[in-house]
Design an enzyme around this catalytic site. Structure first.
Site, short mmCIF file in Angstrom:
data_model
loop_
_atom_site.label_atom_id
_atom_site.label_comp_id
_atom_site.label_asym_id
_atom_site.label_seq_id
_atom_site.Cartn_x
_atom_site.Cartn_y
_atom_site.Cartn_z
CE1 TYR A 45 37.25 -15.66 33.96
CE2 TYR A 45 35.66 -16.78 32.59
CZ TYR A 45 36.32 -16.66 33.79
OH TYR A 45 36.07 -17.55 34.81
CB SER A 127 29.16 -24.02 34.31
OG SER A 127 29.85 -23.39 35.35
CE1 TYR A 151 35.32 -25.71 38.94
CE2 TYR A 151 33.57 -24.19 38.41
CZ TYR A 151 34.74 -24.82 38.07
OH TYR A 151 35.33 -24.57 36.87
CB THR A 177 35.20 -29.39 38.01
OG1 THR A 177 34.29 -29.59 36.92
CG2 THR A 177 36.51 -28.81 37.46
NE ARG A 186 41.78 -19.17 34.90
CZ ARG A 186 40.54 -19.63 34.95
NH1 ARG A 186 39.52 -18.83 34.73
NH2 ARG A 186 40.32 -20.89 35.23
CE LYS A 259 35.38 -30.11 32.39
NZ LYS A 259 36.05 -28.91 32.84
CG HIS A 283 39.54 -25.88 33.92
ND1 HIS A 283 38.76 -26.47 34.87
CD2 HIS A 283 38.99 -24.65 33.72
CE1 HIS A 283 37.80 -25.63 35.23
NE2 HIS A 283 37.90 -24.53 34.54
NE ARG A 286 39.02 -21.06 31.45
CZ ARG A 286 38.85 -19.86 30.95
NH1 ARG A 286 39.37 -19.57 29.77
NH2 ARG A 286 38.16 -18.94 31.59
CG ASP A 314 37.57 -30.92 28.45
OD1 ASP A 314 38.73 -30.84 28.88
OD2 ASP A 314 36.58 -30.55 29.13
NE ARG A 338 40.28 -21.01 25.83
CZ ARG A 338 40.93 -21.91 26.55
NH1 ARG A 338 40.93 -23.20 26.19
NH2 ARG A 338 41.60 -21.56 27.64
#
Ligand SMILES: Cc1cc2nc3c(=O)[nH]c(=O)nc-3n(C[C@H](O)[C@H](O)[C@H](O)COP(=O)(O)O)c2cc1C
Ligand SMILES: CCCCCCC(=O)C(=O)O
Length: 387
Positions: A45, A127, A151, A177, A186, A259, A283, A286, A314, A338
């Site tokens: 993930y 988040s 979100y 975001t 994914r 973002k 992101h 992703r 980022d 990450r």
């Protein structure tokens, strides 16, 4: 926290036979250790990206197009990495990016990066899909700087509720975001049939929200999957437009950041719609496969914003050199993704602190060896484009 880069370096050199027992130094080592301690699905993930992974690879490769051109014979005895953001002095140009569902990585969930960032003195961007509710995270952070990432839900009352809760808990900026109104394709997660929200991870803010809970037929703990599907439905806000951003703007006087911007025209739109800061991000690759690297987006966005509001960046930051290149191309600061997620999985709060300390030490040494004593001296003249 003051980080003495040479002392940190010397301590490692002098650890002798103990060196093998120390926590990792490089990103690759953190990633390898995380792979060992995590089950395949949660590791996948974090590690995974959208589609063929082109965007994710491209983010990292983009840093190779720029090379640092050092100056010599400069006095670099004193070094200063500090910046100012929305009235706060921050010791290093680094923030922890919003990363959700932390309980799949470590039992402490978001409490670990929150405490680590409080100790380091850098902002933590919590988040929206944290496993730990925002009030508990705030409690663990005391007066330390925290921002809340949203979100944007479809439901306006839920939007208002999240923002009010964040304000009441001392979060000092809201980050909206905008690159994830649908989840990217994914393949690792699809192969593992793994979406952690469905088992309740990452639902801390939703399941504790009175507006959200009142929209459910039964309490979240009675039917976790149904409640999680409802939360995801709120997040899949495919009709989110600039007008809806205006609605969010009207709800708060806190600094508002957007973002997920990579196009200079969107940066201008965001400015016109009253945002106080832009986060250039894809992101971490992703969401959209085959997309432009964020480092390649920075110069044109910086050009279009003309210093009117801060630009953060980022996606793909792994080393001190990357941080300096991003700042040279127009970023005020960078967000780390990450690297800290892997460190969290390996060693919890200590791991997060350690990975950031190493990044800071490397950035400071890079700055000095390239002939600059302050981050304020870093501009486009630091780098040249080679391909
Ligand atoms: C496991 C994981 C979860 C994430 N969750 C969120 C999130 O909840 N909100 C958000 O805005 N970005 C989220 N992101 C994206 C990060 O904020 C950041 O943009 C990205 O990780 C930067 O790229 P990097 O991982 O290559 O450093 C997530 C990223 C990862 C790896
Ligand atoms: C609608 C919310 C989906 C959030 C997915 C979490 C995230 O940002 C990521 O995994 O990436």
């Amino acid at each position: 926290m003051t980080i003495h880069s040479e002392d940190l370096q010397m301590n490692i050199y002098q650890s002798g036979d103990e060196a093998a027992k120390l926590l990792p130094v490089s990103f690759d080592q953190w990633e390898n250790q995380a792979k060992k301690v995590l089950a395949a699905a949660p590791f996948g993930y974090v590690h995974g990206a959208a589609g063929a992974g082109d965007t994710e690879r491209g983010n990292v490769e983009a840093f190779q197009k720029y090379k640092i051109r050092p100056r010599v014979c400069c006095d670099i005895t004193e070094r200063d990495l500090s910046i100012s953001l929305f009235g706060n002095k921050i010791p290093f140009p680094i923030l922890l990016a919003p990363i959700g569902v932390n309980t799949i990585l470590h039992p402490d969930g978001e409490l670990a990066p929150a405490k680590a960032s409080a100790k380091l003195g850098i902002p933590y961007v919590l988040s929206n899909v944290s496993s730990v509710p925002l009030e508990k995270v705030a409690e663990a952070m005391g007066d330390s700087v925290r921002w809340f990432q949203l979100y944007p839900p479809k439901d306006h009352d839920l939007t208002k509720s999240f923002i009010k809760r964040a304000e009441a808990s001392g979060f000092t900026a809201i980050v909206v975001t905008v690159d994830s109104t649908l989840l990217g394709w994914r393949e690792t997660d699809l192969r593992n049939a793994y979406l952690p929200f469905l088992t309740g991870h990452g639902m801390g803010n939703y399941f504790s929200d009175p507006v959200f809970c009142s929209s459910l037929k039964e309490a979240p703990d009675k039917n976790i999957k149904a409640a999680a599907l409802k939360a995801l439905e709120e997040g899949n806000n495919t009709c989110f437009t600039w007008r809806k951003l205006d609605f969010i703007r009207e709800q708060t006087r806190l600094p508002l950041l957007i973002k997920g911007i990579t196009h200079p025209d969107d940066a201008i739109m965001a400015l016109e719609h009253g945002v106080d800061g832009i986060i250039v991000s894809n992101h971490g690759g992703r969401q959209l496969d085959g997309a432009v690297a964020t480092l390649d987006s920075l110069p044109s966005i910086s050009e279009s914003i003309q210093g009117k509001i801060p630009i953060l960046m980022d996606s793909g930051i792994r080393r001190g050199a990357d941080i300096l290149k991003a700042i040279a191309l127009g970023a005020t600061a960078v967000l780390i993704g990450r690297p800290y997620a892997y460190a969290l999985a390996v060693a919890g709060e200590t791991g997060v602190q350690e990975v950031i300390k190493h990044l800071v030490a490397e950035t400071e040494l890079q700055l000095a060896i390239s002939g600059r004593s302050s981050i304020q001296e870093v501009d486009q003249s630091l780098v040249i484009k080679v391909k």
